[in-house]
Write a protein that holds these residues in place. Sequence first.
Motif, short mmCIF file in Angstrom:
data_model
loop_
_atom_site.label_atom_id
_atom_site.label_comp_id
_atom_site.label_asym_id
_atom_site.label_seq_id
_atom_site.Cartn_x
_atom_site.Cartn_y
_atom_site.Cartn_z
N ARG A 95 -6.82 1.92 1.52
CA ARG A 95 -6.29 0.93 0.71
C ARG A 95 -5.71 -0.33 1.39
O ARG A 95 -6.10 -1.38 1.10
CB ARG A 95 -4.84 1.49 0.09
CG ARG A 95 -5.27 2.73 -0.93
CD ARG A 95 -4.23 3.08 -1.76
NE ARG A 95 -3.00 3.75 -0.87
CZ ARG A 95 -2.84 4.75 -0.62
NH1 ARG A 95 -3.73 5.87 -1.09
NH2 ARG A 95 -2.01 5.30 0.12
N GLY A 96 -5.04 -0.19 2.45
CA GLY A 96 -4.56 -1.20 3.29
C GLY A 96 -5.78 -2.20 3.78
O GLY A 96 -5.71 -3.39 3.52
N LEU A 152 -0.35 6.54 -6.52
CA LEU A 152 -1.54 7.75 -6.51
C LEU A 152 -1.04 8.83 -6.38
O LEU A 152 -1.75 10.02 -6.85
CB LEU A 152 -2.59 7.15 -5.44
CG LEU A 152 -3.26 5.94 -5.88
CD1 LEU A 152 -3.91 5.10 -4.44
CD2 LEU A 152 -4.35 5.91 -6.87
N PHE A 159 -15.75 1.99 -0.85
CA PHE A 159 -14.44 2.21 -2.05
C PHE A 159 -14.89 2.94 -3.09
O PHE A 159 -15.68 2.23 -3.87
CB PHE A 159 -14.11 0.39 -2.25
CG PHE A 159 -13.05 0.55 -2.98
CD1 PHE A 159 -11.68 0.70 -2.37
CD2 PHE A 159 -12.78 0.32 -4.56
CE1 PHE A 159 -10.51 0.82 -2.85
CE2 PHE A 159 -11.55 0.32 -5.13
CZ PHE A 159 -10.54 0.70 -4.15
N LEU A 189 -7.55 -3.25 -5.78
CA LEU A 189 -7.69 -1.74 -5.44
C LEU A 189 -8.52 -0.90 -6.72
O LEU A 189 -8.72 0.11 -6.75
CB LEU A 189 -6.54 -1.07 -5.24
CG LEU A 189 -5.83 -1.69 -3.89
CD1 LEU A 189 -4.43 -1.28 -3.79
CD2 LEU A 189 -6.65 -1.24 -2.81
N LEU A 219 -10.08 5.84 -2.12
CA LEU A 219 -8.92 5.18 -2.68
C LEU A 219 -7.74 6.22 -2.46
O LEU A 219 -6.52 5.77 -2.42
CB LEU A 219 -9.15 4.56 -3.98
CG LEU A 219 -7.94 4.20 -4.69
CD1 LEU A 219 -7.32 2.95 -4.01
CD2 LEU A 219 -8.07 4.14 -6.29
N LEU A 220 -7.97 7.41 -2.81
CA LEU A 220 -7.13 8.60 -3.15
C LEU A 220 -6.70 9.05 -1.67
O LEU A 220 -5.58 9.73 -1.38
CB LEU A 220 -7.62 9.64 -3.94
CG LEU A 220 -7.53 9.34 -5.44
CD1 LEU A 220 -8.01 10.68 -6.13
CD2 LEU A 220 -6.17 8.85 -6.00
N LYS A 225 -2.56 11.92 -8.91
CA LYS A 225 -3.37 13.14 -8.22
C LYS A 225 -2.70 14.19 -8.94
O LYS A 225 -3.25 15.29 -9.44
CB LYS A 225 -3.15 13.07 -6.78
CG LYS A 225 -4.33 12.32 -6.14
CD LYS A 225 -4.61 12.77 -4.53
CE LYS A 225 -3.53 11.90 -3.64
NZ LYS A 225 -3.69 12.23 -2.35
N ARG A 228 -8.61 -2.44 2.31
CA ARG A 228 -9.03 -3.04 1.16
C ARG A 228 -8.39 -4.21 0.66
O ARG A 228 -8.72 -5.18 0.15
CB ARG A 228 -9.20 -1.88 0.02
CG ARG A 228 -9.58 -2.42 -1.45
CD ARG A 228 -10.98 -2.86 -1.42
NE ARG A 228 -11.48 -3.38 -2.70
CZ ARG A 228 -12.66 -3.72 -3.01
NH1 ARG A 228 -13.69 -3.49 -2.13
NH2 ARG A 228 -12.92 -4.38 -4.11
N LEU A 251 -8.74 3.24 -13.06
CA LEU A 251 -8.13 4.63 -12.91
C LEU A 251 -7.09 4.90 -13.82
O LEU A 251 -6.89 5.91 -14.24
CB LEU A 251 -7.73 4.72 -11.42
CG LEU A 251 -7.96 6.00 -10.51
CD1 LEU A 251 -9.33 6.34 -10.75
CD2 LEU A 251 -7.38 6.05 -9.33
N GLU A 308 -13.36 6.23 -5.75
CA GLU A 308 -11.94 6.84 -6.25
C GLU A 308 -11.54 7.92 -5.13
O GLU A 308 -10.38 7.89 -4.57
CB GLU A 308 -12.14 7.89 -7.58
CG GLU A 308 -10.88 8.33 -7.78
CD GLU A 308 -10.91 9.16 -9.27
OE1 GLU A 308 -11.89 8.96 -10.15
OE2 GLU A 308 -10.18 10.16 -9.27
N SER A 348 0.88 -1.15 0.04
CA SER A 348 -0.17 0.28 0.05
C SER A 348 0.80 1.28 -0.12
O SER A 348 0.34 2.29 -0.59
CB SER A 348 -1.05 -0.19 1.21
OG SER A 348 -0.19 0.09 2.44
#
Lengths: 104, 302
Positions: free
Chosen positions: B274-275, A63, B264, A92, B269-270, A67, B277, A97, B266, A56
């Motif tokens: 995340r961990g 990510l 969950f 994920l 997630l940003l 961004k 998930r 994306l 976008e 992660s």
Amino acid sequence: MDFETSEIGDKAVIKITEDLDSEQSGEALRKAFNKAYDTGSRTIVLDLTSVEIINSYGIGKVLMCYKRLKADNGVLMVKPLKGFVKETFELLMLDKLLPVYDGE
Amino acid sequence: MELNPSPQLLLVHDGQSLLADYSTFFAENGWKYDCISDFSNALKAACDKDYEIIITDLDLPGMSGQAFLDGVRNQKPNQAVMVVSSPTKSEEAIRALRSGAVDFLQKPIDQRFLHETIVRIVNCLRQEEAQYRLLKSMTNYSASYLFTTKALGSYTFIPPILGVLYQAGIISLNTKLKIALAVQEALANSIEHGNLELESKLKDQFDASGKDQFTLTKQQRLLDPAYADRELKVDTLYCDGELSITIKDYGKGFNAPAGGEVKFDEASLLCHGRGLRIIFGSMDKVMYQDGGTKITISKKIL
């Protein structure tokens, strides 16, 4: 540790040559990305084909790149993924994306 | 600490290197060893005989050190190889580790350190072998591990049972990596949110230089014994084809989502999650107890 960047047309392709599961490899990605971004690239491709493991922390770095580009109408792409990295991206939903760049 | 029975070693060196000096040292310790001066014959010997460790230089004629390591890995995936490199070739040594070498030593090598390293590796290998035999003969297996937060702040723990299950052909490499990643993420939550009492919102707060407060506070607390000395307990249980891993922290615990639901999209997630998930996506069952200070993750593997 440094990752090399090559240019294909208007795209900058960063070749990640270490697993993205440590501070060192995350920092190397950040440096390579900043260099490409600062020289004006707004379509950046991550080549993760040599990466076997991502966690992660590594995903957080990917990510961060996403961004930053999105905020400037840029695009972050990935070369076709495989194995564990592909499964983790799908888990994920990163595959939704980040578009795939399948050029050489 | 001595090794009983004596280990069987293979030294791969050209007779000129410092490694040659240690042949006498091995002999004095009563350790059995063979010496081979080129990679091709070393590869053949590695396939023909059972060595507990191969200790090799990376610079020998006839084949690159990397090709030798790849050859050993392809033909004997479980063979332990330790590399010896010069200080100027640390990148080569790191590549060797990535290729499966168990350790590397930099020249010049201190004899006591060399002795300790070999004893440590051989003991680990023998323990793993014993665990493997145990697993084959029993249907139940359990083990417990205790760490301080400080120790795990700079060390990734992968439960040895995963190596045993993988070697036994019970789980695939991808499954091993998935479970290892889920454990890593659960440990990170127990360390960061549990023992170090860090709140996720700190990730969105930055100092004047742009560093996030989560990382800065984490670094401070890892130096503070009140947080850093807190223990973390990991229990692994393999029973009736199901592997369960329980992690207990001694801090505030982690506020798990009600009913295990992970939001969950976008946006989430940003930011964070995340961990979580990864944990929920990699394991079959996730259970929080004791106010979030204890998490058990399970997966049916048989």
